[in-house]
Design a protein around this motif. Structure first.
Motif: not given
Length: 204
Positions: A14-15, A52-53, A71-72, A79-81
């Motif tokens: 989600i964010l 990447t965030l 880490t997203w 996607y990989d978080f």
């Protein structure tokens, strides 16, 4: 904590800052200039599908709560978080794309599903609108249905309501062009999610 951190993993989708001060939540209907600026932001970020965030995530329901570092990494449709619990250091990782999704770190081994939405519903009971989340975290409306957007005094989005979720943009990193969200709260009762984004890397 290890049991509940699973919904945290979901919430990270989600964010939803750098430790910038939270600005007052002021919602204003967009005028012509403001909507034009938002349209330009959405145009500039329309093709942003590699980023990447990193940040901190907390999530709560009316029965429990949890938190961790996040880490997203978004690479197109893939996607990989990862969420890491602050006390145990245990990691939970969700990866996937058009060919399915995998969730690692739970007791009993890797869980698999046809997509993130189905996998999360089966394992932790969350309904996750993945297509929308990839847009919301960038401060954009998703193209999957109607959305109500409002703005703060800085003419950046302060609230986005779409698909039953209310997303509050509490802070922005205006040093970037275009500006990027840095503190995002999202709510769809009974779920509450807070994401403090410490760094953005666009195009990576």
């Amino acid at each position: 904590m290890s049991r509940y951190i699973r919904p945290c993993l979901v919430a990270s989708l989600i964010l939803l800052a750098a430790c910038a001060p939270t600005r007052p939540t002021v919602h204003r209907e967009g005028d012509v200039v403001t909507m034009s600026q938002q349209a330009q932001r959405e145009h500039d970020l329309a093709d942003t599908s590699h980023w990447t965030l990193q940040g901190k995530l907390s999530v709560a329901t009316d029965k429990d709560s949890g938190s961790g570092s996040l880490t997203w990494h978004q690479d197109g449709d893939r996607y990989d978080f990862t969420v890491r619990a602050p006390v145990t250091g245990r990691s939970f990782r969700l990866t996937g794309g058009p060919d399915g999704a995998e969730l690692d770190g739970l007791e009993g081994g890797t869980r698999r599903g046809p997509d993130a939405e189905t996998l999360m519903a089966q394992t932790v009971g969350w309904q996750i609108p993945m297509a929308e989340l990839k847009r919301w975290v960038l401060g954009l409306r998703a193209d999957t249905g109607p959305a109500d957007i409002r703005f703060g005094d800085d003419k950046l989005p302060s609230q986005l309501v779409q698909d039953g979720w209310t997303v509050e943009y509490k802070a922005w990193d205006a040093s970037r062009q275009p500006a990027m969200p840095s503190k995002v709260f999202a709510e769809k009762p009974p779920y509450k999610v807070r994401l403090a984004i410490e760094s953005w890397q666009l195009g990576q």
